[in-house]
Design an enzyme around this catalytic site. Sequence first.
Site, PDB file in Angstrom:
ATOM      1  N   GLY A 147     -11.963  30.600   5.827  1.00  0.00           N
ATOM      2  CA  GLY A 147     -11.501  29.627   4.843  1.00  0.00           C
ATOM      3  C   GLY A 147     -10.050  29.231   5.060  1.00  0.00           C
ATOM      4  O   GLY A 147      -9.353  29.777   5.927  1.00  0.00           O
ATOM      5  N   ASP A 148      -9.618  28.197   4.328  1.00  0.00           N
ATOM      6  CA  ASP A 148      -8.241  27.692   4.380  1.00  0.00           C
ATOM      7  C   ASP A 148      -7.839  27.196   5.766  1.00  0.00           C
ATOM      8  O   ASP A 148      -6.667  27.247   6.147  1.00  0.00           O
ATOM      9  CB  ASP A 148      -7.245  28.773   3.908  1.00  0.00           C
ATOM     10  CG  ASP A 148      -7.530  29.226   2.497  1.00  0.00           C
ATOM     11  OD1 ASP A 148      -8.035  28.409   1.707  1.00  0.00           O
ATOM     12  OD2 ASP A 148      -7.248  30.393   2.183  1.00  0.00           O
ATOM     13  N   LYS A 170      -9.441  22.133   5.853  1.00  0.00           N
ATOM     14  CA  LYS A 170     -10.573  21.205   5.685  1.00  0.00           C
ATOM     15  C   LYS A 170     -10.178  19.976   4.867  1.00  0.00           C
ATOM     16  O   LYS A 170     -10.515  18.849   5.222  1.00  0.00           O
ATOM     17  CB  LYS A 170     -11.741  21.938   4.996  1.00  0.00           C
ATOM     18  CG  LYS A 170     -12.271  23.117   5.814  1.00  0.00           C
ATOM     19  CD  LYS A 170     -13.342  23.886   5.082  1.00  0.00           C
ATOM     20  CE  LYS A 170     -12.846  24.682   3.896  1.00  0.00           C
ATOM     21  NZ  LYS A 170     -11.951  25.810   4.213  1.00  0.00           N
ATOM     22  N   ALA A 212     -12.461  27.270  -4.072  1.00  0.00           N
ATOM     23  CA  ALA A 212     -11.857  26.479  -2.999  1.00  0.00           C
ATOM     24  C   ALA A 212     -10.517  25.906  -3.435  1.00  0.00           C
ATOM     25  O   ALA A 212     -10.299  25.625  -4.608  1.00  0.00           O
ATOM     26  CB  ALA A 212     -12.798  25.333  -2.617  1.00  0.00           C
ATOM     27  N   GLY A 213      -9.624  25.746  -2.468  1.00  0.00           N
ATOM     28  CA  GLY A 213      -8.365  25.040  -2.705  1.00  0.00           C
ATOM     29  C   GLY A 213      -8.095  24.207  -1.468  1.00  0.00           C
ATOM     30  O   GLY A 213      -7.790  24.761  -0.423  1.00  0.00           O
ATOM     31  N   HIS A 214      -8.290  22.914  -1.567  1.00  0.00           N
ATOM     32  CA  HIS A 214      -8.150  22.030  -0.401  1.00  0.00           C
ATOM     33  C   HIS A 214      -6.893  21.181  -0.560  1.00  0.00           C
ATOM     34  O   HIS A 214      -6.780  20.409  -1.504  1.00  0.00           O
ATOM     35  CB  HIS A 214      -9.402  21.154  -0.255  1.00  0.00           C
ATOM     36  CG  HIS A 214     -10.630  21.947   0.072  1.00  0.00           C
ATOM     37  ND1 HIS A 214     -11.851  21.377   0.289  1.00  0.00           N
ATOM     38  CD2 HIS A 214     -10.813  23.294   0.237  1.00  0.00           C
ATOM     39  CE1 HIS A 214     -12.734  22.325   0.578  1.00  0.00           C
ATOM     40  NE2 HIS A 214     -12.136  23.496   0.536  1.00  0.00           N
ATOM     41  N   GLN A 230     -14.839  27.116   1.750  1.00  0.00           N
ATOM     42  CA  GLN A 230     -14.768  28.466   2.328  1.00  0.00           C
ATOM     43  C   GLN A 230     -14.888  28.369   3.863  1.00  0.00           C
ATOM     44  O   GLN A 230     -14.511  27.362   4.427  1.00  0.00           O
ATOM     45  CB  GLN A 230     -15.840  29.393   1.734  1.00  0.00           C
ATOM     46  CG  GLN A 230     -15.587  29.800   0.289  1.00  0.00           C
ATOM     47  CD  GLN A 230     -15.902  28.733  -0.732  1.00  0.00           C
ATOM     48  OE1 GLN A 230     -17.023  28.238  -0.788  1.00  0.00           O
ATOM     49  NE2 GLN A 230     -14.950  28.385  -1.561  1.00  0.00           N
ATOM     50  N   ARG A 261      -1.795  35.436   2.395  1.00  0.00           N
ATOM     51  CA  ARG A 261      -2.949  35.509   3.299  1.00  0.00           C
ATOM     52  C   ARG A 261      -2.647  36.509   4.415  1.00  0.00           C
ATOM     53  O   ARG A 261      -1.523  36.562   4.908  1.00  0.00           O
ATOM     54  CB  ARG A 261      -3.248  34.138   3.899  1.00  0.00           C
ATOM     55  CG  ARG A 261      -3.713  33.122   2.868  1.00  0.00           C
ATOM     56  CD  ARG A 261      -3.949  31.754   3.519  1.00  0.00           C
ATOM     57  NE  ARG A 261      -4.304  30.741   2.530  1.00  0.00           N
ATOM     58  CZ  ARG A 261      -3.936  29.466   2.598  1.00  0.00           C
ATOM     59  NH1 ARG A 261      -3.205  29.034   3.620  1.00  0.00           N
ATOM     60  NH2 ARG A 261      -4.304  28.614   1.669  1.00  0.00           N
ATOM     61  N   LYS A 274      -2.786  23.562  12.500  1.00  0.00           N
ATOM     62  CA  LYS A 274      -1.578  24.375  12.361  1.00  0.00           C
ATOM     63  C   LYS A 274      -1.013  24.901  13.680  1.00  0.00           C
ATOM     64  O   LYS A 274      -0.407  25.974  13.719  1.00  0.00           O
ATOM     65  CB  LYS A 274      -1.839  25.521  11.374  1.00  0.00           C
ATOM     66  CG  LYS A 274      -2.308  25.016  10.011  1.00  0.00           C
ATOM     67  CD  LYS A 274      -2.329  26.065   8.931  1.00  0.00           C
ATOM     68  CE  LYS A 274      -1.000  26.181   8.229  1.00  0.00           C
ATOM     69  NZ  LYS A 274      -1.080  26.827   6.914  1.00  0.00           N
TER      70      LYS A 274
HETATM   71  P1  GDP Z   1      -8.634  24.249   3.204  1.00  0.00           P
HETATM   72  O1  GDP Z   1      -9.035  25.177   2.107  1.00  0.00           O
HETATM   73  O2  GDP Z   1      -9.424  24.475   4.449  1.00  0.00           O
HETATM   74  O3  GDP Z   1      -8.631  22.811   2.803  1.00  0.00           O
HETATM   75  O4  GDP Z   1      -7.135  24.645   3.577  1.00  0.00           O
HETATM   76  P2  GDP Z   1      -5.926  24.962   2.526  1.00  0.00           P
HETATM   77  O5  GDP Z   1      -5.473  23.692   1.930  1.00  0.00           O
HETATM   78  O6  GDP Z   1      -6.305  26.060   1.606  1.00  0.00           O
HETATM   79  O7  GDP Z   1      -4.857  25.598   3.505  1.00  0.00           O
HETATM   80  C1  GDP Z   1      -4.316  24.894   4.561  1.00  0.00           C
HETATM   81  C2  GDP Z   1      -2.793  24.847   4.378  1.00  0.00           C
HETATM   82  O8  GDP Z   1      -2.203  24.460   5.598  1.00  0.00           O
HETATM   83  C3  GDP Z   1      -2.355  23.812   3.368  1.00  0.00           C
HETATM   84  O9  GDP Z   1      -1.173  24.253   2.765  1.00  0.00           O
HETATM   85  C4  GDP Z   1      -2.088  22.579   4.225  1.00  0.00           C
HETATM   86  O10 GDP Z   1      -1.141  21.693   3.657  1.00  0.00           O
HETATM   87  C5  GDP Z   1      -1.529  23.213   5.470  1.00  0.00           C
HETATM   88  N1  GDP Z   1      -1.804  22.504   6.731  1.00  0.00           N
HETATM   89  C6  GDP Z   1      -2.919  21.831   7.105  1.00  0.00           C
HETATM   90  N2  GDP Z   1      -2.821  21.431   8.386  1.00  0.00           N
HETATM   91  C7  GDP Z   1      -1.623  21.863   8.834  1.00  0.00           C
HETATM   92  C8  GDP Z   1      -0.939  21.786  10.090  1.00  0.00           C
HETATM   93  O11 GDP Z   1      -1.452  21.271  11.074  1.00  0.00           O
HETATM   94  N3  GDP Z   1       0.292  22.379  10.164  1.00  0.00           N
HETATM   95  C9  GDP Z   1       0.874  23.007   9.101  1.00  0.00           C
HETATM   96  N4  GDP Z   1       2.052  23.559   9.276  1.00  0.00           N
HETATM   97  N5  GDP Z   1       0.261  23.088   7.900  1.00  0.00           N
HETATM   98  C10 GDP Z   1      -0.977  22.539   7.774  1.00  0.00           C
HETATM   99  P1  IMO Z   2     -11.393  27.212   0.812  1.00  0.00           P
HETATM  100  O1  IMO Z   2     -12.488  26.200   0.525  1.00  0.00           O
HETATM  101  C1  IMO Z   2     -10.299  31.381   1.507  1.00  0.00           C
HETATM  102  C2  IMO Z   2     -12.684  34.434  -0.533  1.00  0.00           C
HETATM  103  C3  IMO Z   2     -11.997  35.237  -1.605  1.00  0.00           C
HETATM  104  C4  IMO Z   2     -12.771  36.546  -1.504  1.00  0.00           C
HETATM  105  C5  IMO Z   2     -14.175  36.083  -1.201  1.00  0.00           C
HETATM  106  C6  IMO Z   2     -15.090  35.980  -2.414  1.00  0.00           C
HETATM  107  O2  IMO Z   2     -10.097  26.860   0.176  1.00  0.00           O
HETATM  108  O3  IMO Z   2     -11.299  27.506   2.262  1.00  0.00           O
HETATM  109  P2  IMO Z   2     -15.266  34.347  -4.510  1.00  0.00           P
HETATM  110  O4  IMO Z   2     -14.233  33.884  -5.468  1.00  0.00           O
HETATM  111  O5  IMO Z   2     -15.926  33.264  -3.754  1.00  0.00           O
HETATM  112  O6  IMO Z   2     -16.251  35.304  -5.116  1.00  0.00           O
HETATM  113  O7  IMO Z   2     -14.440  35.244  -3.429  1.00  0.00           O
HETATM  114  O8  IMO Z   2     -14.060  34.801  -0.602  1.00  0.00           O
HETATM  115  N1  IMO Z   2     -12.619  32.964  -0.718  1.00  0.00           N
HETATM  116  C7  IMO Z   2     -11.832  32.155   0.011  1.00  0.00           C
HETATM  117  N2  IMO Z   2     -10.916  32.430   0.950  1.00  0.00           N
HETATM  118  N3  IMO Z   2     -10.573  30.088   1.199  1.00  0.00           N
HETATM  119  C8  IMO Z   2     -11.502  29.795   0.266  1.00  0.00           C
HETATM  120  O9  IMO Z   2     -11.891  28.527   0.014  1.00  0.00           O
HETATM  121  C9  IMO Z   2     -12.153  30.847  -0.405  1.00  0.00           C
HETATM  122  N4  IMO Z   2     -13.087  30.918  -1.374  1.00  0.00           N
HETATM  123  C10 IMO Z   2     -13.373  32.213  -1.546  1.00  0.00           C
HETATM  124  O10 IMO Z   2     -10.630  35.400  -1.331  1.00  0.00           O
HETATM  125  O11 IMO Z   2     -12.311  37.276  -0.396  1.00  0.00           O
HETATM  126 MG    MG Z   3      -8.181  26.571   0.785  1.00  0.00          MG
END
Ligand code: GDP
Ligand code: IMO
Ligand code: MG
Length: 427
Positions: A12-13, A16, A39-41, A222, A303, A329
């Site tokens: 995850g993270d 996306k 999720a946190g996008h 995720q 993380r 990244k």
């Molecule tokens: P998601 O859950 O897959 O949408 O990803 P998140 O938003 O949780 O985490 C990605 C983090 O990396 C966010 O803070 C984005 O702003 C940041 N990010 C995304 N792409 C890049 C990149 O290419 N470089 C850097 N430095 N940060 C990025």
């Molecule tokens: P995005 O969409 C990263 C992880 C939690 C925990 C496990 C189960 O932003 O990539 P839950 O709340 O689903 O029962 O938690 O999954 N987890 C994530 N880790 N990115 C996420 O979403 C996640 N959604 C759940 O930290 O380990």
């Molecule tokens: Mg996220």
Amino acid sequence: MAVDILIGLQWGDEGKGKIVDVLAPTYDIVARFQGGPNAGHTLEFEGTKHVLHQIPSGIFHPHIKNIIGNGVVLDPIVFRTEMLKLQERGVDAAKNLYLSKKTQLIIPSHRVIDRVSEEALGKEKIGSTLKGIGPTYQDKMGRVGLRVGDIIAPDFKDRYNKLRDRHRKIVEFYGQELDLGEQEALFFEAIDFLRTLKLVDSEYMINTAIKNGERILAEGAQGSLLDIDFGTYPFVTSSTTLVAGACTGLGVAPRHIGEVYGIFKAYCTRVGSGPFPTELHDEVGEQIRKAGNEFGSTTGRARRCGWIDLPVLKYSIMLNGVTQLNMMKADVLTEFDTIRVCTHYKLASGEITDQLPHSLEEQFEPVYVDLPGWKVDLNKVETVEDLPEAFVNYVTYLEEQLQVPVTIVSVGPDRKSTLKREQEKVA
Ligand code: GDP
Ligand code: IMO
Ligand code: MG
């Protein structure tokens, strides 16, 4: 016309949200198919950062319809807050948002069960985001859940009370009291808000769109290693995070699947508990966390960080049928003289393998190759032609190992910091 799907290949993270936002202008529909407010996008453009939890990442493009599919678990309270925040920022989200009547509802007591069951696990806790995801999917499978379509039924309140009373017994089983405070009032306020939105049979909407030649992008939440079947069980989420989840989570037949975008970081992170073979517990891990600002978008937790893991990526590519890779990244690794890549695992028996052992908790060591770092601030690179040679070699090495082309390289959080290979900067 096909449905393209974007999936995280790690834990995850991966970024996306950013890539869905970048790709969105070429689509008519963006749809979420699983997960919920866990999720946190994150999206960044024009100097502003937006974090979406349940609303699809196509919402900032006025011509795009955004669908919350039947496979999602929706928390109305969190959702309403998200919608109001968008409204404050001048985005008329209600106009382009469609909710499946079959989407499961997270009610306040689901969150309480999530918390008390995690507390009971003690040291073995999953590290859940405590958003009620697991308990809501349990009720879905247990066939006692409430769905978005139920909110228009005259006896919705009675059905809610029945489920809440069931939850009360579960909470008492854990030796605690169910105290919902103001949450119930907030829930019903949010339900009133939901009633004003477009509640649809999204499976018909999507299949009609396919027939009409509209372009659809399904946005995964995720990551593949958090999948309920193939992830690092039990340290996973409760949904199918793989491509297969888009079929059941939207009502799309497998033959309609087109491109599969697999997103991964140039290194690797994980939040919550569970195995992570390449995790770094030293100052290198700390350096990556700092440079990459690796703190959760949903919970703010630090993380865990480590080097890229090819057995993990190969596994996810295999399970999802990935057709294009997007590397995120890469700019975060600028400071490093050497970039490590885990190519295999050495098992306790001495066997070297590039397959994931049944339990990633067994004793084994990652086997690394060291590649030279590029030491150039990639965030300043404007075109693919200007990418430093050491970086191009790194990408080429990954393509050879993974046998899938890397079509997008992301070099910063902003929408503009996106390089399409063989093309100039996107957006
Ligand atoms: P998601 O859950 O897959 O949408 O990803 P998140 O938003 O949780 O985490 C990605 C983090 O990396 C966010 O803070 C984005 O702003 C940041 N990010 C995304 N792409 C890049 C990149 O290419 N470089 C850097 N430095 N940060 C990025
Ligand atoms: P995005 O969409 C990263 C992880 C939690 C925990 C496990 C189960 O932003 O990539 P839950 O709340 O689903 O029962 O938690 O999954 N987890 C994530 N880790 N990115 C996420 O979403 C996640 N959604 C759940 O930290 O380990
Ligand atoms: Mg996220």
